[in-house]
Design a protein around this motif. Sequence first.
Motif, short mmCIF file in Angstrom:
data_model
loop_
_atom_site.label_atom_id
_atom_site.label_comp_id
_atom_site.label_asym_id
_atom_site.label_seq_id
_atom_site.Cartn_x
_atom_site.Cartn_y
_atom_site.Cartn_z
N ILE A 3 -8.02 6.87 14.15
CA ILE A 3 -7.46 5.93 16.12
C ILE A 3 -7.56 6.67 17.09
O ILE A 3 -7.98 5.55 17.99
N ILE B 92 -11.16 7.21 18.33
CA ILE B 92 -11.69 5.05 18.44
C ILE B 92 -11.07 5.61 19.98
O ILE B 92 -11.93 5.03 21.38
N TYR C 117 -18.27 2.82 16.66
CA TYR C 117 -18.04 1.55 15.44
C TYR C 117 -18.42 1.89 14.02
O TYR C 117 -17.84 2.25 13.18
N ARG D 184 -17.28 5.72 13.61
CA ARG D 184 -15.26 6.25 13.18
C ARG D 184 -14.67 4.75 12.58
O ARG D 184 -13.79 5.29 11.19
N PHE D 185 -15.04 3.47 13.21
CA PHE D 185 -14.73 2.36 13.14
C PHE D 185 -14.49 1.93 11.73
O PHE D 185 -13.63 1.38 10.75
N GLU E 18 -12.12 1.01 7.67
CA GLU E 18 -12.17 -0.31 8.27
C GLU E 18 -11.23 -1.38 6.23
O GLU E 18 -11.33 -2.04 6.04
N LEU F 145 -11.02 -7.02 15.62
CA LEU F 145 -11.87 -5.59 16.40
C LEU F 145 -13.65 -5.35 16.38
O LEU F 145 -13.45 -4.97 16.70
N GLU F 146 -13.63 -6.10 15.63
CA GLU F 146 -14.67 -5.96 15.30
C GLU F 146 -15.99 -6.44 16.02
O GLU F 146 -16.85 -5.84 16.67
N PHE G 254 -15.45 -4.67 19.07
CA PHE G 254 -16.51 -3.72 19.27
C PHE G 254 -18.08 -4.48 19.59
O PHE G 254 -19.30 -3.68 20.26
N LEU H 68 -5.53 -1.33 18.24
CA LEU H 68 -6.15 -0.20 17.49
C LEU H 68 -4.06 -0.01 16.93
O LEU H 68 -4.28 1.44 16.19
#
Lengths: 343, 270
Positions: B168, B171, B198, B201-202, B206, B220-221, B224, B252
């Motif tokens: 996090i 990010i 994205y 990292r993300f 998820e 968050l998606e 991004f 985040l």
Amino acid sequence: MIDRRTLLKSAAALGLLGPTHLWAASNRQSIAAESADDLPPLVGKLSVYLGRGEGGLYDDIVAAIEKRNPELELSIRRAPSAALANTLVAEAKAGVSRADLFWSIDASSLGAVAAEGVSRPVPAAIRRHIKPDFRYEAWAAISGRLRTVPYNPTRLDAAAIPDDIMAFADTDLKIGWAPAYGAFQSFVTAMRVLEGEARTRQWLRGVKTQARSYAGELGVVMAVARGEVDLGFANHYYTLRLKQGKPDANVDLALTRNDAGSLVNSSGVLLLNDNPLAANFLRYLLTDEVQSYLAREAYEIPMAPGVALPQGLPERVQPPSLDLTQLADLKPTLDLLRETRVL
Amino acid sequence: MNRLPRPILHTTLFVCLCLGAAGAVQAHGELSPVDDLTAHIGDYENEVADMRSTVDSIVADYAAGEAVADRVDALVETWEEVEFHEAVETHAMPLYPSIWIALGGLREAVDESGADADVQQWQRRLEQALYEGVGALKLAATQQDDEADTAETAAHGHGAAADERPTITIIKDNLQSVVKTYREGDAESAQSLLHQTYIERFEGIEGDLIERDADLVTDLEKDFNATLPLLMEKQASADDLAAEVEKMNAKLDRAQTLLDDAAKDQSSVF
């Protein structure tokens, strides 16, 4: 020390086969998964190329194996699977070999490396610990993921859902998809391979008129649950994870039969030389403990027999007969998605 | 050569840096031996200049009819030994295969007594790949310096080392870089870094988040993949972009709390 150029020249190309017939939790001709307690300790140096996947879970597994084997001197290179595959092929072409084992999130990258003749067959004694429908000579399947059709049962009866992926273009259903997503593109690649480019183009154009695009496949599943769309196309684990957190979420899983809509893709391992340490490391990945961990924490489908499937996974799955390594041929798919303005 | 038709080798240099930065940390947190690129750029340039000189000499002598196979082998050994090798391997990985491919092509052309033109073609590809590697390392050095500054700040605030930053945190730092890059007028690179953050990292976190707060992940998606990219496409002001990133930071932070909870609940492998 191995003469790598000799190795490269003498290695025969290995035939690759995709999943064959009916997927089921079949244990026929299999030996149950080994326990890590029964494996020899891992001692010595081992170089692993690790294609990223499943968040940090692969790293957690590596760390746990290291902790259990303090005399293992592990060297890890992490990168996207496709980049590592290119690296391995390039290294081999140049006559060097720097890795003992390639653990990749997707079968296509394994196939691309194996096709260069730089890998070693998976020993039969290890293959016996893999489900029969996912046994290949060139690489060892570790865990799988399934294409599914998540649908909203408050908007749609299961009986109204086609069991033929190509038929979705001829319905008036509202469909969610994520065309920019890698898993979706692999699915379309599978369709292109199985059905041909013309039919795939027709399908994309047909579905596009009734589809709503989302950035990712979790977004697709969430949209189904909210009722924005009737159904969608997504890997199985998003629905299972959502149902785990929200058991009353309005989403169930449907499957198509023997086509790209029920594709099972797999992570796997390629042995790159005869180092027995690499083979024993692979055995650890197929142990009951590691396989259960992948099923429990990542909702992946275990490839070792006798290991409990992720909770909520459909029991009767009929994937297509397909050489998974063909999924590496992504460019024509991207061209098609752009031509049809899906992307 | 049966190369994967994946876009990874066709990504921009900027993306290469993202991947390289991710690979800078070796197994389980220890720093790479080439963790100070700025201090070694001159060394890398010298090594590449030496290699280029060797290649030129080999190709010229080949054209003159001399046997050069052993010298190509020696060149490969040199490549394996130079510091530049490890630096490219660690910080500019997508370019790394290109160098091996070119070396392999040169070797094959020489071994098979190829035409001078073939050998010269591999010479050009090798030299191009080597200099692309140097270029990538120069940019990676800049990013590494920025990260060092960030890490120093983080160390004062939270006691975290750069290579051990939670995802996090990485990010959030990358999002700040997105804003900074956009503010400097490079929207394309900002978009690339956002997308890479994205994907690299993300997406990796998820899975745990979905079970705990699927709506947060969806939100968050959207940030991004829709909100921020659209702002940049519409040429919104950098302040507007920064304001959206601030909103994302709050989400985040909540994600971090959920991940901490998930870590407590996660079972062990063995």
